[in-house]
Design a protein around this motif. Structure first.
Motif, PDB file in Angstrom:
ATOM      1  N   LEU A 143       6.113   5.088  11.152  1.00 40.14           N
ATOM      2  CA  LEU A 143       5.285   5.002   9.952  1.00 40.14           C
ATOM      3  C   LEU A 143       5.290   6.350   9.247  1.00 40.14           C
ATOM      4  N   SER A 177       1.735   8.220   3.633  1.00 38.30           N
ATOM      5  CA  SER A 177       2.298   8.206   2.284  1.00 38.30           C
ATOM      6  C   SER A 177       1.230   8.458   1.228  1.00 38.30           C
ATOM      7  N   LEU A 209       5.606   7.268  -3.107  1.00 34.82           N
ATOM      8  CA  LEU A 209       5.760   5.859  -3.459  1.00 34.82           C
ATOM      9  C   LEU A 209       5.806   5.587  -4.962  1.00 34.82           C
ATOM     10  N   PHE A 260       9.783   0.493   1.941  1.00 35.25           N
ATOM     11  CA  PHE A 260       8.523   0.653   2.662  1.00 35.25           C
ATOM     12  C   PHE A 260       7.680  -0.604   2.544  1.00 35.25           C
ATOM     13  N   THR A 261       6.894  -0.849   3.584  1.00 34.00           N
ATOM     14  CA  THR A 261       5.933  -1.942   3.595  1.00 34.00           C
ATOM     15  C   THR A 261       4.546  -1.347   3.791  1.00 34.00           C
ATOM     16  N   SER A 262       3.602  -1.791   3.000  1.00 31.64           N
ATOM     17  CA  SER A 262       2.240  -1.264   3.085  1.00 31.64           C
ATOM     18  C   SER A 262       1.554  -1.711   4.367  1.00 31.64           C
ATOM     19  N   GLN A 317      -4.544   1.656   3.355  1.00 31.04           N
ATOM     20  CA  GLN A 317      -5.044   2.974   2.964  1.00 31.04           C
ATOM     21  C   GLN A 317      -5.805   3.532   4.160  1.00 31.04           C
ATOM     22  N   TYR A 336      -2.251   6.895   2.512  1.00 34.44           N
ATOM     23  CA  TYR A 336      -1.890   5.570   3.016  1.00 34.44           C
ATOM     24  C   TYR A 336      -1.049   5.680   4.283  1.00 34.44           C
ATOM     25  N   SER A 389       2.409   3.705   5.518  1.00 34.27           N
ATOM     26  CA  SER A 389       3.481   2.767   5.195  1.00 34.27           C
ATOM     27  C   SER A 389       4.430   2.708   6.382  1.00 34.27           C
ATOM     28  N   ASN A 407      -2.261  -2.782  11.062  1.00 29.08           N
ATOM     29  CA  ASN A 407      -3.393  -2.791  10.139  1.00 29.08           C
ATOM     30  C   ASN A 407      -4.707  -2.986  10.893  1.00 29.08           C
ATOM     31  N   PRO A 438      -3.140  -4.782   3.628  1.00 35.22           N
ATOM     32  CA  PRO A 438      -1.955  -4.323   2.899  1.00 35.22           C
ATOM     33  C   PRO A 438      -2.034  -4.640   1.409  1.00 35.22           C
ATOM     34  N   ASP A 451      -1.779  -2.116  -1.794  1.00 30.52           N
ATOM     35  CA  ASP A 451      -0.860  -2.343  -2.916  1.00 30.52           C
ATOM     36  C   ASP A 451      -1.594  -2.245  -4.256  1.00 30.52           C
TER      37      ASP A 451
END
Length: 318
Positions: free
Chosen positions: A85, A88, A93, A111-113, A116, A248, A250, A264, A292, A296
């Motif tokens: 991870l 970020s 981003l 990247f995938t969220s 936060q 965040y 990611s 998460n 997520p 976003d």
């Protein structure tokens, strides 16, 4: 011979099974795009420590430099299994695509969220021996003494640089920008009088504010910080300007949804823990989680705000 081959084969099989089990348990790595010792690094290490207590093995690895590009490229190219991870932010981003001629990663696809993890406002700190005590006095000094203020930042594409640049442009002043690869280096430059002011967060600056070496010139938020209640906000000084720093987590793009959901869930458990919240606030950070999708939405708001600002600044591309 048959017995010996059986023993060897069994040993190899057991070893392979053990290796697979270890691989499955794995080590989850959170990459921090700054040097060790800075404020966000400290916070992520706290987070990793608490995640490890919740049936995960989490370590932190620092990959500073390039306004987050080095760390982002590393994570973007990692195996999409949820074990790598990155801490970020909007630079990695979003705004990096404006500031760099060619990024080695795609901010949207690579990247995938996850979620936060925290929020805090940008602040400007200055050395206490300087002839200005707040942001209004600094502006007056900058107008009367063009080119005399050296301003540090933790990286050209970091919001704590972009926000001061945008503020300076809005009121018609300029400082000499000196970028570093994270808070720790910039703090040392302040302590050695190499720079005069610094765009940062209260997390890294607080010990030096308490020691009397630094002064918070202004807080880019609607309200004062509890850690430094005497420090005025920009709005109080007559400038309607705010700049939240959102942090965040990611993961490498293509990571399966069930893996993202587990990450998460664990992270949100940590940042909802009252003891963790107390420790985080002592650092000057406000834990903030969510789904997520929530990440976003917040990130999109930041990108929609800051990308046009960065484009308007006409900063030479790196």
């Amino acid at each position: 011979m048959i017995y010996r081959n059986f023993i060897v084969g069994a040993t190899i099989a057991a070893s392979t099974a053990f290796g697979s089990a270890v691989a499955q348990q794995g080590v989850t790595k959170i990459v921090v795009p700054f040097n060790a010792g800075g404020g966000t690094d400290t916070y992520v290490r706290m987070l990793a420590e608490e995640m490890t207590k919740r049936d995960m093995r989490v370590i932190v690895e620092n990959k500073p430099g390039g306004s987050g590009v080095i760390a982002a490229d590393y994570v973007a190219k990692a195996k999409p299994d949820g074990t790598t991870l990155i801490m970020s932010f909007v630079g990695i981003l979003g705004t990096n695509k404006v500031l760099f001629n060619k990024l080695p990663y795609d901010p949207q696809k690579d990247f995938t969220s996850v979620t936060q993890i925290a929020y805090q406002p940008t602040i400007i700190v200055g050395r206490t021996e300087l002839p200005y005590r707040n942001i209004k006095e600094m502006v007056e000094y900058a107008k009367a003494n063009p080119g005399k203020i050296n301003r540090g930042s933790p990286g050209a594409a970091i919001l704590s640089n972009l926000a001061p640049v945008a503020f300076e442009k809005s009121i018609g002043i300029s400082t000499n920008h000196i970028p570093f690869s994270g808070d720790a280096q910039a703090i040392q430059a302040m302590l050695s009088d190499s720079i005069d002011i610094y765009g940062t967060s209260i997390t890294s600056a607080l010990p030096h504010v308490k020691s009397g070496k630094f002064r918070v010139l202004g807080v880019m938020d609607a309200q004062r910080l509890s850690q430094v209640p005497d420090a005025p906000t920009f709005k109080e000084m007559g400038y309607d300007f705010s700049a939240p720093l959102n942090y965040y987590l990611s993961v490498t793009g293509g990571t399966p949804k069930d893996v993202v959901d587990k990450l998460n869930r664990v992270v949100n458990q940590v940042i909802a823990d009252p003891a963790f919240v107390t420790r985080a606030r002592a650092l000057g950070l406000e834990p903030r989680g969510g789904s997520p999708a929530d990440m976003d939405k917040t990130l999109k708001g930041e990108i929609d705000r800051w990308v046009p600002v960065v484009e308007s600044l006409n900063i030479p591309k790196i």
